[in-house]
Write an enzyme that holds these catalytic residues in place. Structure first.
Site, mmCIF file in Angstrom:
data_model
loop_
_atom_site.group_PDB
_atom_site.id
_atom_site.type_symbol
_atom_site.label_atom_id
_atom_site.label_comp_id
_atom_site.label_asym_id
_atom_site.label_seq_id
_atom_site.Cartn_x
_atom_site.Cartn_y
_atom_site.Cartn_z
ATOM 1 N N LYS A 27 0.832 -1.204 0.000
ATOM 2 C CA LYS A 27 0.000 0.000 0.000
ATOM 3 C C LYS A 27 0.867 1.254 0.000
ATOM 4 O O LYS A 27 0.630 2.197 -0.762
ATOM 5 C CB LYS A 27 -0.904 -0.038 1.241
ATOM 6 C CG LYS A 27 -2.095 0.853 1.129
ATOM 7 C CD LYS A 27 -3.055 0.607 2.291
ATOM 8 C CE LYS A 27 -3.882 -0.654 2.106
ATOM 9 N NZ LYS A 27 -4.286 -1.277 3.360
ATOM 10 N N ARG A 96 -3.431 2.785 8.576
ATOM 11 C CA ARG A 96 -3.666 1.436 8.018
ATOM 12 C C ARG A 96 -2.388 0.629 7.982
ATOM 13 O O ARG A 96 -1.307 1.174 7.773
ATOM 14 C CB ARG A 96 -4.123 1.491 6.566
ATOM 15 C CG ARG A 96 -5.294 2.329 6.288
ATOM 16 C CD ARG A 96 -5.428 2.459 4.780
ATOM 17 N NE ARG A 96 -6.189 3.645 4.479
ATOM 18 C CZ ARG A 96 -7.297 3.643 3.731
ATOM 19 N NH1 ARG A 96 -7.718 2.538 3.188
ATOM 20 N NH2 ARG A 96 -7.942 4.749 3.515
ATOM 21 N N GLY A 105 -7.586 -8.756 6.256
ATOM 22 C CA GLY A 105 -8.062 -9.086 7.593
ATOM 23 C C GLY A 105 -6.996 -9.059 8.669
ATOM 24 O O GLY A 105 -7.257 -9.402 9.810
ATOM 25 N N MET A 107 -5.201 -6.302 9.877
ATOM 26 C CA MET A 107 -5.614 -5.236 10.771
ATOM 27 C C MET A 107 -6.509 -4.278 10.023
ATOM 28 O O MET A 107 -6.209 -3.897 8.909
ATOM 29 C CB MET A 107 -4.437 -4.485 11.333
ATOM 30 C CG MET A 107 -4.849 -3.793 12.620
ATOM 31 S SD MET A 107 -3.860 -2.396 13.063
ATOM 32 C CE MET A 107 -4.663 -1.121 12.129
ATOM 33 N N ARG A 352 -5.434 -0.131 -7.776
ATOM 34 C CA ARG A 352 -4.731 -1.420 -7.828
ATOM 35 C C ARG A 352 -5.217 -2.186 -9.037
ATOM 36 O O ARG A 352 -6.280 -1.888 -9.599
ATOM 37 C CB ARG A 352 -4.970 -2.224 -6.558
ATOM 38 C CG ARG A 352 -6.434 -2.430 -6.298
ATOM 39 C CD ARG A 352 -6.671 -3.168 -4.993
ATOM 40 N NE ARG A 352 -8.069 -2.993 -4.610
ATOM 41 C CZ ARG A 352 -8.565 -3.279 -3.424
ATOM 42 N NH1 ARG A 352 -7.794 -3.749 -2.483
ATOM 43 N NH2 ARG A 352 -9.843 -3.114 -3.170
ATOM 44 N N HIS A 468 -4.641 -41.736 -8.568
ATOM 45 C CA HIS A 468 -5.205 -42.300 -9.791
ATOM 46 C C HIS A 468 -6.432 -41.503 -10.244
ATOM 47 O O HIS A 468 -6.537 -41.090 -11.402
ATOM 48 C CB HIS A 468 -5.579 -43.770 -9.553
ATOM 49 C CG HIS A 468 -6.194 -44.426 -10.751
ATOM 50 N ND1 HIS A 468 -7.557 -44.455 -10.953
ATOM 51 C CD2 HIS A 468 -5.639 -45.013 -11.825
ATOM 52 C CE1 HIS A 468 -7.809 -45.059 -12.098
ATOM 53 N NE2 HIS A 468 -6.656 -45.412 -12.650
ATOM 54 N N CYS A 843 6.343 -36.738 -18.737
ATOM 55 C CA CYS A 843 4.936 -37.106 -18.881
ATOM 56 C C CYS A 843 4.244 -37.280 -17.536
ATOM 57 O O CYS A 843 3.084 -37.633 -17.462
ATOM 58 C CB CYS A 843 4.789 -38.366 -19.728
ATOM 59 S SG CYS A 843 5.587 -39.808 -19.001
ATOM 60 N N TYR A 863 10.169 -31.380 -24.680
ATOM 61 C CA TYR A 863 8.713 -31.196 -24.588
ATOM 62 C C TYR A 863 8.197 -31.529 -23.197
ATOM 63 O O TYR A 863 8.877 -32.198 -22.416
ATOM 64 C CB TYR A 863 7.984 -32.052 -25.634
ATOM 65 C CG TYR A 863 8.047 -33.541 -25.371
ATOM 66 C CD1 TYR A 863 7.128 -34.164 -24.524
ATOM 67 C CD2 TYR A 863 9.022 -34.337 -25.975
ATOM 68 C CE1 TYR A 863 7.190 -35.527 -24.285
ATOM 69 C CE2 TYR A 863 9.088 -35.697 -25.736
ATOM 70 C CZ TYR A 863 8.170 -36.289 -24.885
ATOM 71 O OH TYR A 863 8.229 -37.636 -24.630
#
Ligand code: PEP
Ligand code: MG
Length: 886
Positions: A27, A96, A105, A107, A352, A468, A843, A863
């Site tokens: 902030k 703040r 949350g 403060m 923001r 699985h 893979c 790959y």
């Protein structure tokens, strides 16, 4: 030189900027950046995160910092022409917290700090609005008591409600100045009585205590828990932002609001937002009054009749319009802006990057590029690859209320509803008769493939993100919630129990695989739409990336889906899944129960045409692309019949007693199903199995070639631990291949290689490479055989593992953080040392995970291969890896 603990910010003079998040918090850095841009931001100062860390040592703000705070405060007084704690024009502050990473949350904010029985009178006089002054005061007392004094304010809230009832009014705005005056006195009295402390009247004392409370809140249990969950180090500390108050609630020439530079739900380029006249920021979100639209394009059904800000305060609106465009260009992203208008003068309180839906994220990135606000590479970096997931799967209709029963792991995204069914045969049968089902299992095994395919979604009580159920569901593109440990699955009573509730077979539930939610009843879903923006965006990713992206696909249908999502080949075709189809399983079992080679060969001959047909179908879909087919991997016992019915059927088919079936089954039981008689070792003891599979592959390839299809087959031997295993099999299989070529009078190019999925194989990769045309890293098995944890955690895990004798719940750690990554990197280097042109791929499930894909890029793999539905994610992650590592 003494340390700098405080950084000032204002349009006039700013000491920080956006790159200073570590010191000023998110902030603080952002406020500094906005001021440096010359935006109308109320002046203030940031007390650094270092001051917080220093505070933690001694539980007090050091003298040096204190004097810097006072100097900065004086500067704000000068800029605003107001005085803190007295005078005709009192200065009030907001205080703040602001950590490096946002910690919602941690403060809450304290507003209007600096008010007391005297300053409130000056404020009333100066503003000419007594009601406003006393309203601000009572709000301040309430917030300060809550946040700084840790006072339970519910009693203050009910006092306010009582007063409204006594005055017979509904809204706070209907109360008078005298009402608020009275409320202030009552509040102070209650606080003194209940807490034994009187409310501080000295503004300087209020300020020190508020700053101290913010620093202290860094160590409150809520914040500690949040850090733990989000991997935020505890030595970061939080900054404190002290900023001059501006008032949106001083009268009818004041307002406050929130706006977005683009539509956060569709991404459409339309400036829109809401505002309230004569109100303070929290009133907009509190939902007590209906906010008005800032402009006509922000009108909706509930605010249609309200005046727009554009009509009401044209000058402030015009300024806001000018600023939002500047902000978007500067931050190169859609902004979420909070503003306040005091006496017709506009102030920005915050801007923001706005939160947005997946659709909006995509559209905004593509639009920003075409508007030349971002480059193509910047656009590609704007999207979290995982977001694409939401675009490819059906999702729950957000407008329908849902009752969540419980939550498990979000194993495979998408949403589906159906009737609970506890076994795969039933799932299959019900699906055949047009019912929607959800397969609920303790955990799944290869035997459940058909049942899974027949289900809308899968829910398991055990297993992790690479279990699985999770792997197969992702491959099928089916929603899956795995490892839902709050559920007890009772196969005997055919029910599941969760938190004291019982759900029977046939009860309807809904699975939301992206969040892990299990929901009661049927929730309607919306289909995924692939937009034009998606195609454009993905084509940019393809231009940038170096890694190729293949898919793990076991049948023509999955192959087709893979192509649709842009796969450049198949990196893993697991042939065992083909063995479970109804018409083949008996032949498979006959093969397993064979007493000698001849008998086994007889059974295998029956399987050959099925396998050949499977491969022809896949080659056709993958025309011109490589197809990597893995020979049989699991131990034979996985194919054994489990139900009495199946055992009986097999006994009749083989013409033996049920008892014999059971005895042979027991003999096949694997004590070490991970490393036992399976994969290449099974292939060596019963070479006829692999010989049949290779014949099917090569014959299918020849037949496809004759039909005009370009085939590029790769034959993969699983679970090699020792180089000689591969050497032996290669020799046997290549002899066959030569013969098949000769018989057919036709040859095709193919590769023969191995999976590297055991630590020993990775370590001896140089030896193995001599016999392999390619390596494909099976990081699922590598994860399990290295206990899958980061190097730091391995020791701790081992202790837990031994003491509780539990198998890990498939912890998923990115390759760049794990011992698995080390093995992959080592084996690549060793493989290339021996054979410079060896093809390298992956893979295991890591092949679809963005951080691991970055690792694969850096390690120089050719790959990655992942579930069809993750192919777009991998394509984007591969492009981002190039940009990030430039
Ligand atoms: C692996 O081990 O990573 C792999 C891909 O094989 P499977 O998941 O089938 O064991
Ligand atoms: Mg494996």
């Amino acid at each position: 030189m003494s340390n700098k603990w405080v950084y000032s910010f204002s349009k006039e003079r700013t000491e920080g900027n956006r790159s200073m998040k570590e010191l000023l918090g998110g902030k603080g850095a952002n406020l500094a950046e906005m001021c440096a841009l010359g935006l109308p931001v109320p002046p203030g100062f940031t007390v650094t995160t270092e001051a917080c860390i220093d505070y933690q040592k001694s539980n007090q703000i050091n003298e040096d910092a204190k004097s810097q705070i006072i100097t900065a405060l004086k500067e704000v007084e000068k800029i605003t022409g107001k005085t803190f704690g007295g005078g005709e024009n009192p200065l009030l502050f907001s205080v703040r917290s602001g950590a490096r990473a946002s910690m919602p949350g941690m403060m809450d904010t304290v507003l209007n700090l600096g008010l007391n029985d005297e300053t409130v009178l000056s404020l009333a006089k100066k503003s000419g609005n007594e009601r406003f002054a006393w309203d601000s005061y009572r709000r301040f007392i309430q917030m300060y008591a809550n946040v700084v004094m840790n006072f339970n304010i519910s009693i203050l809230e009910s006092t306010l409600e009582d007063l409204k009832e006594a005055r017979n009014v509904h809204l706070d705005t209907d109360l008078t100045a005298d009402d608020f005056k009275q409320l202030v006195q009552v509040y102070k009295q209650i606080i003194a009585n209940e807490s034994g402390q009187s409310f501080p009247t000295d503004p300087m004392e209020q300020l020190w205590k508020a700053i101290t409370a913010v620093f202290g809140s860094w160590m409150n249990p809520r914040a500690i828990k949040y850090r733990e969950l989000n991997n935020i180090p505890s030595d970061w500390g939080t900054a404190v932002n002290v900023q001059a108050m501006v008032f949106g609630n001083m009268g009818d020439d004041c307002a406050t609001g929130v706006c977005f530079t683009r539509d956060p739900s569709t991404g459409d380029k339309r400036f829109f937002g809401e505002y309230l006249v004569n109100a303070q920021g929290e009133d907009v979100v509190a939902g007590i009054r209906t906010p008005g639209p800032i402009n006509t394009s922000s009108k909706n059904d509930s605010n249609r009749n309200e005046k727009t800000l554009e009509e009401y305060m044209p000058k402030a609106f015009a300024e806001l319009t000018d600023l939002y465009q500047k902000l978007e260009k500067h931050y190169k992203d859609m902004q979420d802006i909070e503003f306040t208008i005091e006496g017709n003068v506009l102030y920005l309180l915050q801007t923001r990057n706005g939160k947005r839906t997946a659709q909006a994220a995509l559209k905004i990135a593509v639009d920003l590029e075409s508007e030349k606000i971002v480059t193509r590479e910047e656009a590609l970096m704007q999207l979290d690859p995982e977001v694409l997931n939401q675009l490819l799967h059906p999702r729950l209709d957000p407008n329908v209320k849902k009752k969540v029963i419980t939550k498990g792991l979000p194993a495979s995204p998408g949403a589906g509803s159906g009737m609970i069914v506890f076994n795969s045969e039933k799932a299959h049968a019900l699906n055949e008769t047009g019912h929607k089902v959800i397969l609920v299992r303790q955990e799944t095994s290869p035997e459940d493939i058909a049942g899974m395919a027949a289900s809308k979604a899968i829910l398991t009580a055990r297993g992790g993100m690479t279990s699985h159920a999770a792997v197969v569901a992702r491959g099928m593109g089916k929603p899956c919630v795995a490892g839902c440990s709050s559920i007890t699955v009772d196969y005997v009573k055919n029910e599941m129990r969760v938190d004291g509730r019982t759900f029977k077979e046939g009860d309807w539930i809904t699975i939301e695989g992206a969040t892990g939610e299990v929901i009661e009843g049927e929730v309607p879903t919306l289909d995924a739409e692939i937009s034009a923006e998606f195609a454009t965006f993905m084509s940019w990713a393809d231009e940038v990336r170096r890694l190729k992206v293949r898919s793990n696909a076991d049948n023509p249908e999955d192959a087709k889906t893979s192509i649709k999502f842009g796969a450049q080949g198949i990196g893993l075709c697991r042939t065992e899944h083909m063995f479970f189809e109804a018409e083949r399983i008996l032949a498979v079992r006959e093969m397993i129960f064979a007493e000698h080679t001849e008998q086994r060969e007889k059974a295998l001959v029956k399987l050959l045409p099925f396998q050949r047909k499977d491969f022809i179908g896949i080659f056709k879909e993958m025309d011109g692309l490589p197809v990597n087919i893995r020979l049989l991997d699991p131990p034979l016992h996985e194919f054994l019949p489990h139900t009495d019915e199946d055992k009986k059927e097999l006994a009749e088919y083989l013409d033996v007693e049920v008892k014999t079936v059971e005895e042979i089954g027991e003999r096949l039981h694997e004590f070490n199903p991970m490393l036992g008689h399976r994969g290449c070792r099974l292939g060596i003891t019963f070479p006829e199995i692999y010989r049949m599979q290779v014949r099917a592959i090569i014959e299918a390839a020849i037949e496809s070639k004759k039909a005009g299809v370009t085939v590029i087959p790769e034959i993969m031997i699983p679970l090699v631990a020792i180089d000689s295993e591969l050497a032996i099999l290669r020799e046997i299989l290549e002899k066959d291949i030569k013969q098949i070529f000769k018989d057919a009078g036709e040859e095709i190019k193919y590769k023969l290689g191995t999976m590297i999925e055991l630590p020993r194989a990775a370590i001896t990769a140089a030896e193995i490479a001599k016999h392999a045309d390619f390596f494909s890293f099976g990081t699922n098995d590598l994860t399990q055989t290295t206990f899958g944890l980061s190097r730091d955690d391995a020791g701790k895990f081992l202790t837990d593992y031994i003491s509780k004798s539990v198998v890990p719940n498939d912890p998923f750690v990115s390759l760049d953080q794990s011992g698995v990554g080390f093995l992959v990197d080592f084996a690549c280097k060793e493989g290339r040392r021996i054979k410079s042109d060896i093809s390298l791929g992956i893979c295991g499930e890591h092949g679809g995970e963005p951080k691991s894909i970055d690792f694969c890029h850096r390690t120089g793999l050719d790959y990655v291969s992942c579930s069809p539905y993750r192919v777009p994610i991998a394509r984007l992650a591969a492009a981002q890896a190039v940009i990030r590592n430039k």
